[in-house]
Design an enzyme around this catalytic site. Structure first.
Site, short mmCIF file in Angstrom:
data_model
loop_
_atom_site.label_atom_id
_atom_site.label_comp_id
_atom_site.label_asym_id
_atom_site.label_seq_id
_atom_site.Cartn_x
_atom_site.Cartn_y
_atom_site.Cartn_z
N ASP A 369 0.86 -1.23 0.00
CA ASP A 369 0.00 0.00 0.00
C ASP A 369 0.88 1.25 0.00
O ASP A 369 1.87 1.31 0.70
CB ASP A 369 -0.94 0.06 1.20
CG ASP A 369 -2.10 -0.92 1.06
OD1 ASP A 369 -2.66 -0.98 -0.04
OD2 ASP A 369 -2.43 -1.57 2.05
N THR A 370 0.47 2.24 -0.74
CA THR A 370 1.36 3.33 -1.12
C THR A 370 0.57 4.61 -1.34
O THR A 370 -0.63 4.57 -1.57
CB THR A 370 2.09 2.93 -2.42
OG1 THR A 370 2.75 1.69 -2.22
CG2 THR A 370 3.10 3.96 -2.86
#
Length: 573
Positions: A369-370
């Site tokens: 996740d970014t």
């Protein structure tokens, strides 16, 4: 009566074509401005960056301010406990700079140590998945070179939202609830990020005073506080308490690295990514294979031939990525070979136009996740920035009394001693987060699309939407996408907006398709800004799969000056 009139109108020649001409195939409009522009996945962050631009800040100043806010409002995605990568285009010189701010494994973390503790593979959470966080040092290195405002002025909004609170948005509330188990890894993570024992709901005010304290220390003392000062001491105390092996020298010695971007030509556009240890080369290889396989289908991006080609090209590129990618300071990564036209032709020849390939070996190339954001300032400089704590809520390790989590980027290593990406002290792991940039003549685009392994194939689809089909940045970003996590297998996920006849035909060719919602964050949440260096106009796009927006730099109305004389004369008449 009204219904009858509507039916009558629809029956009139030309009526339907008139209505069709007034519509479009995507939802949001681009944000178009002569001023600077910031696009992120959360409106408060976009606004914070735009306010920095209005104060005379550069694209880098705005990007840092926006990123700092994102670490507060999207704590499962990013934050000061993670890593950072940036592409920066300098308008005056036309030069593109690359920064790799990913941290290495602690000196005492080794395969032998992990195996002695019973690990047979790299842990996905907990203290032994933690590598040195590179974000804050990366911010400072960028700001020292390309910033205009004082460092301390960049953190006002992030401190405010941490201390005073903010209402949790829709996509983030959903991600928070879906990732709550990671917050049970340490009591500190549970205390800070599960107030009252549960994730905050949509619209609920969330406060994080500990993070506000950490941000104040960074604002006042610079990056040195994170790597040598009070924040560093809290990280080391947390690590020691949990049996970790990070030492003061691991933090103090860290320095991000200026690197030369890598690139390829695709349909007249030059597309740039960062070199390994990131996975940007997979996006470029995929584009090369697509170009070598066949011309773009005139039937559109969701035609059978086009979708099949892209899915198969993705598998070939990802098989190579997983085989060869590593920290180039420790292993030889054959980037030049992987991105050569000759190699792309060989890989493209493996695509069967009538059948999905479920077992894709790597080619012979020897010879999460970014959060993503982009900003352009009034001079046309573009920052394309991506930052992450890796998995949702990273390692689950909450730093004592500082309100942030450490990333689990060490999970990107392998313990296989024969693999170039094997864990080693001081080595950087395989990284999924990649910023991107593309240009053609006067047009320059900073873009990125988040989502772990999804990123290279999402980049390639975005580039194709623009280069092959002439879409604007908003349409290209919104267009329905497919995704797949790795090269093996025939499974593929795609949004239900892909036409059903295409889905059915792909299934007949052996693709095992799972359909998602119309605008699924599984496909990645992206942002893009186009700067026209001839007209000096900026075009911003924000993904419909996120809570964010593209926010223009507000103008200072007090500086507007008196009305032109001719306008005064006209008003008197």
């Amino acid at each position: 009566m009204r219904f009858t009139l509507l039916l009558l109108a629809l029956s009139l020649p030309g009526f339907v074509s008139t209505l069709w001409g007034q519509g479009r195939s995507y939802g949001r409009s681009m944000v178009i401005t002569q001023q600077g522009l910031v696009s992120t996945s959360q409106t408060l962050a976009s606004q914070a960056g735009a306010q920095i631009l209005a104060r005379g800040g550069s694209a880098v100043d705005a990007a840092i301010a926006a990123n700092a806010v994102l670490g507060v409002v999207e704590p499962m995605m990013c934050g000061i406990g993670g890593d950072l990568f940036v592409l920066y285009w300098e308008a005056k010189t036309g030069k593109l700079y690359g920064l790799n701010a990913s941290g290495p494994a602690p000196k005492a973390l080794s395969p032998h140590l992990l195996k002695s503790k019973g690990f047979t593979k790299m842990p996905g959470d907990g203290i032994h998945s933690v590598t040195v966080p590179g974000t804050v040092e990366g911010w400072q290195k960028l700001q020292q070179r390309f910033g205009r405002l004082p460092w301390k002025d960049l953190f006002g909004a992030s401190i405010y939202y941490a201390e005073q609170g903010f209402p949790v948005t829709e996509v983030i509330a959903d991600s928070w609830a879906g990732s709550r188990d990671r917050l049970k890894v340490t009591p500190e993570a549970t205390r800070v990020l599960l107030p009252g024992g549960k994730p905050p709901a949509v619209g609920e005010i969330f406060r994080n005073p500990g993070l506000g304290r950490a941000m104040r220390l960074i604002a006042e003392n610079g990056a040195q506080d994170f790597y040598r000062g009070t924040v560093a001491a809290a990280i080391l105390e947390t690590s020691k308490k949990l049996g970790g092996v990070m030492e003061a020298s691991d933090l103090a010695a860290f320095s991000s690295e200026w690197v030369e971007p890598i690139s390829t030509e695709y349909r007249g556009w030059k597309v740039y990514e960062l070199p390994p240890n990131g996975q940007g080369m997979a996006a470029l290889e995929m584009l090369n294979i697509m170009a070598a396989a066949s011309p773009a289908s005139p039937e559109g991006p969701h035609s059978l031939s086009e979708m099949h080609k892209k899915i198969e090209a993705m598998k070939l590129a990802y098989a190579d990525l997983r085989t060869y990618n590593a920290d180039p300071r420790f292993a030889r990564v054959p980037v030049a070979t992987l991105l050569s036209r000759e190699y792309a032709s060989k890989r493209a020849a493996r695509i069967d136009p009538k059948k999905a390939n479920c077992q894709v070996p790597a080619g012979d190339a020897v010879a999460s996740d970014t959060t993503y954001l982009t900003a352009v300032d009034r001079d046309g400089n573009i920052a394309s920035l991506i930052q992450s704590v890796s998995a949702a809520f990273g390692s689950g390790v909450g730093v004592e009394k500082m309100g942030f989590l450490l990333h689990n980027r060490g999970a990107g290593f392998t313990l296989d001693p024969k693999h170039p990406n094997v864990l080693a002290p001081g080595k950087r792991p395989f990284h999924t987060i990649i910023p991107a940039f593309m240009e053609k003549g006067d047009l320059h685009i900073g873009f990125g699309i988040m989502g772990g392994p999804n990123q290279p194939l999402a980049h390639a689809q975005f580039v194709s939407h623009i280069a092959d089909y002439g879409m604007n940045v908003q349409e290209a970003l919104e267009k329905a996408r497919f995704t797949k996590r790795d090269a093996s297998g025939c499974d593929v996920r795609m949004e239900s907006r892909v036409p059903y006849p295409t889905v059915q035909a792909l299934s007949e060719r052996g693709h095992v398709i799972s359909l998602t919602r119309e605008h699924s964050s599984v496909m990645g949440r992206g942002a893009a800004i186009l700067h026209n260096s001839r007209t000096k106009v900026n075009f911003g796009a924000a993904d419909s799969r996120a809570d964010g927006s593209a926010e223009p730099e507000p103008v200072a109305l007090s500086n507007a000056g008196p009305a032109p004389a001719e306008r005064k004369t006209a008003s008197r008449e």
